[in-house]
Design a protein around this motif. Structure first.
Motif, PDB file in Angstrom:
ATOM      1  N   THR A  41       1.603   1.131  -1.889  1.00  0.00           N
ATOM      2  CA  THR A  41       1.571   2.215  -2.472  1.00  0.00           C
ATOM      3  C   THR A  41       2.862   2.915  -2.782  1.00  0.00           C
ATOM      4  OG1 THR A  41      -0.473   2.724  -1.143  1.00  0.00           O
ATOM      5  CG2 THR A  41       0.742   4.748  -1.907  1.00  0.00           C
ATOM      6  N   ALA A  42       3.827   2.534  -1.838  1.00  0.00           N
ATOM      7  CA  ALA A  42       5.132   2.975  -2.414  1.00  0.00           C
ATOM      8  C   ALA A  42       5.739   2.342  -3.263  1.00  0.00           C
ATOM      9  CB  ALA A  42       6.083   2.831  -1.024  1.00  0.00           C
ATOM     10  N   LEU A  43       5.581   1.227  -3.469  1.00  0.00           N
ATOM     11  CA  LEU A  43       6.343   0.000  -4.279  1.00  0.00           C
ATOM     12  C   LEU A  43       5.707   0.517  -5.596  1.00  0.00           C
ATOM     13  CD1 LEU A  43       7.583  -2.641  -5.445  1.00  0.00           C
ATOM     14  CD2 LEU A  43       5.385  -3.537  -4.979  1.00  0.00           C
ATOM     15  N   LEU A  44       4.284   0.912  -5.961  1.00  0.00           N
ATOM     16  CA  LEU A  44       3.513   0.954  -7.314  1.00  0.00           C
ATOM     17  C   LEU A  44       3.532   2.553  -7.447  1.00  0.00           C
ATOM     18  CD1 LEU A  44       0.681  -1.481  -6.785  1.00  0.00           C
ATOM     19  CD2 LEU A  44       2.834  -1.945  -7.978  1.00  0.00           C
ATOM     20  N   GLY A  45       3.768   3.146  -6.582  1.00  0.00           N
ATOM     21  CA  GLY A  45       3.818   4.890  -6.804  1.00  0.00           C
ATOM     22  C   GLY A  45       2.408   5.410  -7.165  1.00  0.00           C
ATOM     23  N   ILE A  46       1.462   4.728  -6.626  1.00  0.00           N
ATOM     24  CA  ILE A  46       0.067   5.098  -6.924  1.00  0.00           C
ATOM     25  C   ILE A  46      -0.760   4.857  -5.803  1.00  0.00           C
ATOM     26  CG2 ILE A  46       0.164   5.033  -9.554  1.00  0.00           C
ATOM     27  CD1 ILE A  46      -1.436   2.153  -9.074  1.00  0.00           C
ATOM     28  N   GLU A  47      -1.940   5.575  -5.720  1.00  0.00           N
ATOM     29  CA  GLU A  47      -2.855   5.237  -4.615  1.00  0.00           C
ATOM     30  C   GLU A  47      -3.990   4.053  -5.094  1.00  0.00           C
ATOM     31  OE1 GLU A  47      -3.269   6.609  -1.622  1.00  0.00           O
ATOM     32  OE2 GLU A  47      -1.574   7.692  -2.078  1.00  0.00           O
ATOM     33  N   PRO A  48      -4.458   3.270  -4.079  1.00  0.00           N
ATOM     34  CA  PRO A  48      -5.219   2.316  -4.675  1.00  0.00           C
ATOM     35  C   PRO A  48      -6.532   2.647  -5.304  1.00  0.00           C
ATOM     36  CG  PRO A  48      -5.387   2.462  -2.273  1.00  0.00           C
ATOM     37  CD  PRO A  48      -4.213   3.267  -2.783  1.00  0.00           C
ATOM     38  N   GLN A  49      -6.944   1.873  -6.519  1.00  0.00           N
ATOM     39  CA  GLN A  49      -8.327   2.145  -6.701  1.00  0.00           C
ATOM     40  C   GLN A  49      -9.307   1.814  -5.937  1.00  0.00           C
ATOM     41  OE1 GLN A  49      -5.953   1.811  -8.455  1.00  0.00           O
ATOM     42  NE2 GLN A  49      -5.942   3.685  -9.959  1.00  0.00           N
ATOM     43  N   THR A  50      -9.434   0.620  -5.039  1.00  0.00           N
ATOM     44  CA  THR A  50     -10.136   0.096  -4.280  1.00  0.00           C
ATOM     45  C   THR A  50      -9.540   0.237  -2.895  1.00  0.00           C
ATOM     46  OG1 THR A  50     -11.239  -1.156  -6.172  1.00  0.00           O
ATOM     47  CG2 THR A  50     -11.604  -1.949  -3.884  1.00  0.00           C
TER      48      THR A  50
ATOM     49  N   PRO B  62     -12.515  -1.885   4.137  1.00  0.00           N
ATOM     50  CA  PRO B  62     -11.839  -2.730   5.304  1.00  0.00           C
ATOM     51  C   PRO B  62     -11.539  -4.363   4.754  1.00  0.00           C
ATOM     52  CG  PRO B  62     -13.648  -1.669   5.705  1.00  0.00           C
ATOM     53  CD  PRO B  62     -13.851  -1.303   4.171  1.00  0.00           C
ATOM     54  N   TYR B  63     -11.849  -4.839   3.866  1.00  0.00           N
ATOM     55  CA  TYR B  63     -11.811  -6.022   3.359  1.00  0.00           C
ATOM     56  C   TYR B  63     -10.876  -6.364   1.955  1.00  0.00           C
ATOM     57  CZ  TYR B  63     -15.753  -5.150   0.293  1.00  0.00           C
ATOM     58  OH  TYR B  63     -16.388  -4.677  -0.928  1.00  0.00           O
ATOM     59  N   TYR B  64     -10.547  -5.242   1.204  1.00  0.00           N
ATOM     60  CA  TYR B  64     -10.088  -5.363   0.078  1.00  0.00           C
ATOM     61  C   TYR B  64      -9.292  -4.226  -0.334  1.00  0.00           C
ATOM     62  CZ  TYR B  64      -9.035  -7.038  -4.630  1.00  0.00           C
ATOM     63  OH  TYR B  64      -8.105  -7.265  -5.860  1.00  0.00           O
ATOM     64  N   ILE B  65      -8.078  -4.311  -0.713  1.00  0.00           N
ATOM     65  CA  ILE B  65      -7.203  -2.790  -1.180  1.00  0.00           C
ATOM     66  C   ILE B  65      -6.745  -3.341  -2.524  1.00  0.00           C
ATOM     67  CG2 ILE B  65      -5.413  -1.380  -1.113  1.00  0.00           C
ATOM     68  CD1 ILE B  65      -6.101  -1.387   1.724  1.00  0.00           C
ATOM     69  N   GLY B  66      -7.215  -2.700  -3.568  1.00  0.00           N
ATOM     70  CA  GLY B  66      -6.838  -3.320  -5.007  1.00  0.00           C
ATOM     71  C   GLY B  66      -6.112  -1.850  -6.050  1.00  0.00           C
ATOM     72  N   PHE B  67      -4.885  -2.178  -6.580  1.00  0.00           N
ATOM     73  CA  PHE B  67      -4.272  -1.247  -7.349  1.00  0.00           C
ATOM     74  C   PHE B  67      -4.268  -1.712  -8.752  1.00  0.00           C
ATOM     75  CE2 PHE B  67      -2.578  -1.362  -3.265  1.00  0.00           C
ATOM     76  CZ  PHE B  67      -1.917  -0.021  -2.873  1.00  0.00           C
ATOM     77  N   GLU B  68      -4.267  -0.939  -9.673  1.00  0.00           N
ATOM     78  CA  GLU B  68      -4.475  -1.071 -11.018  1.00  0.00           C
ATOM     79  C   GLU B  68      -2.891  -0.251 -11.655  1.00  0.00           C
ATOM     80  OE1 GLU B  68      -6.443  -2.847 -13.055  1.00  0.00           O
ATOM     81  OE2 GLU B  68      -8.066  -3.164 -11.179  1.00  0.00           O
ATOM     82  N   SER B  69      -2.046  -1.193 -12.069  1.00  0.00           N
ATOM     83  CA  SER B  69      -0.816  -0.751 -12.314  1.00  0.00           C
ATOM     84  C   SER B  69      -0.269  -1.265 -13.669  1.00  0.00           C
ATOM     85  CB  SER B  69       0.179  -0.697 -11.135  1.00  0.00           C
ATOM     86  OG  SER B  69       1.436  -0.287 -11.519  1.00  0.00           O
ATOM     87  N   GLU B  70      -0.196  -0.823 -14.784  1.00  0.00           N
ATOM     88  CA  GLU B  70       0.559  -1.063 -15.864  1.00  0.00           C
ATOM     89  C   GLU B  70      -0.148  -2.353 -16.396  1.00  0.00           C
ATOM     90  OE1 GLU B  70       3.080   0.618 -17.469  1.00  0.00           O
ATOM     91  OE2 GLU B  70       3.033   2.158 -15.852  1.00  0.00           O
ATOM     92  N   GLY B  71      -1.469  -2.429 -16.527  1.00  0.00           N
ATOM     93  CA  GLY B  71      -2.191  -3.469 -16.963  1.00  0.00           C
ATOM     94  C   GLY B  71      -2.383  -4.518 -16.023  1.00  0.00           C
ATOM     95  N   GLN B  72      -2.008  -4.284 -14.730  1.00  0.00           N
ATOM     96  CA  GLN B  72      -2.016  -5.513 -13.799  1.00  0.00           C
ATOM     97  C   GLN B  72      -3.011  -4.915 -12.489  1.00  0.00           C
ATOM     98  OE1 GLN B  72       1.428  -7.710 -12.803  1.00  0.00           O
ATOM     99  NE2 GLN B  72       0.484  -8.855 -14.647  1.00  0.00           N
ATOM    100  N   HIS B  73      -3.682  -5.978 -11.906  1.00  0.00           N
ATOM    101  CA  HIS B  73      -4.431  -5.609 -10.793  1.00  0.00           C
ATOM    102  C   HIS B  73      -3.789  -6.361  -9.568  1.00  0.00           C
ATOM    103  CE1 HIS B  73      -7.823  -4.409  -8.363  1.00  0.00           C
ATOM    104  NE2 HIS B  73      -7.571  -5.669  -7.570  1.00  0.00           N
ATOM    105  N   ILE B  74      -3.445  -5.604  -8.709  1.00  0.00           N
ATOM    106  CA  ILE B  74      -2.733  -6.222  -7.531  1.00  0.00           C
ATOM    107  C   ILE B  74      -3.566  -6.004  -6.288  1.00  0.00           C
ATOM    108  CG2 ILE B  74      -0.629  -5.997  -5.915  1.00  0.00           C
ATOM    109  CD1 ILE B  74       0.100  -6.756  -8.834  1.00  0.00           C
TER     110      ILE B  74
END
Length: 115
Positions: free
Chosen positions: A24-33, A36-48
């Motif tokens: 969250t600190a690295l990407l500067g956004i909260e996760p979209q997902t 307890p089994y998965y956390i996903g971020f959408e940032s600049e066209g990429q999914h982390i």
């Protein structure tokens, strides 16, 4: 058959909550997902994605996923070229299919098809 590029990278993590704070600190956004089994971020066209290490869906190391229009055709093309199927194509939710293969050096090649 061309790919649509690398758009997804999954990272195995030993502490999902701690990793969530760092990414969250690295990407500067909260996760979209956030589950307890998965956390996903959408940032600049990429999914982390963050996956608990040791879980059945967790890779042993970070895996980059190439997005493709036809996963079965790409798996066939790669195996004909010498890659080995590690996990065959399977649905992981919302119609998304994923597969992993390895090249001759053991590098993992992830594939994703969105329907």
């Amino acid at each position: 058959m061309t790919t649509l590029g690398i758009r997804t990278v999954l990272h195995p993590v030993s502490d999902l909550a701690a990793a969530k704070t760092v990414y969250t600190a690295l990407l500067g956004i909260e996760p979209q997902t956030d589950s307890p089994y998965y956390i996903g971020f959408e940032s600049e066209g990429q999914h982390i994605g963050l996956v608990p290490a040791g879980s059945p869906q967790s890779p042993a190391a970070p895996v980059s996923y190439w997005h493709v229009g036809d996963i079965e055709a790409k798996v066939a093309e790669l195996t004909a070229a010498g890659a080995t199927v590690q996990q065959p194509a399977r649905e992981v939710g919302s119609g998304r299919l994923v597969a992993t293969l390895t090249d001759g050096d053991g590098n993992v090649l992830g594939l994703i098809q969105d329907r």
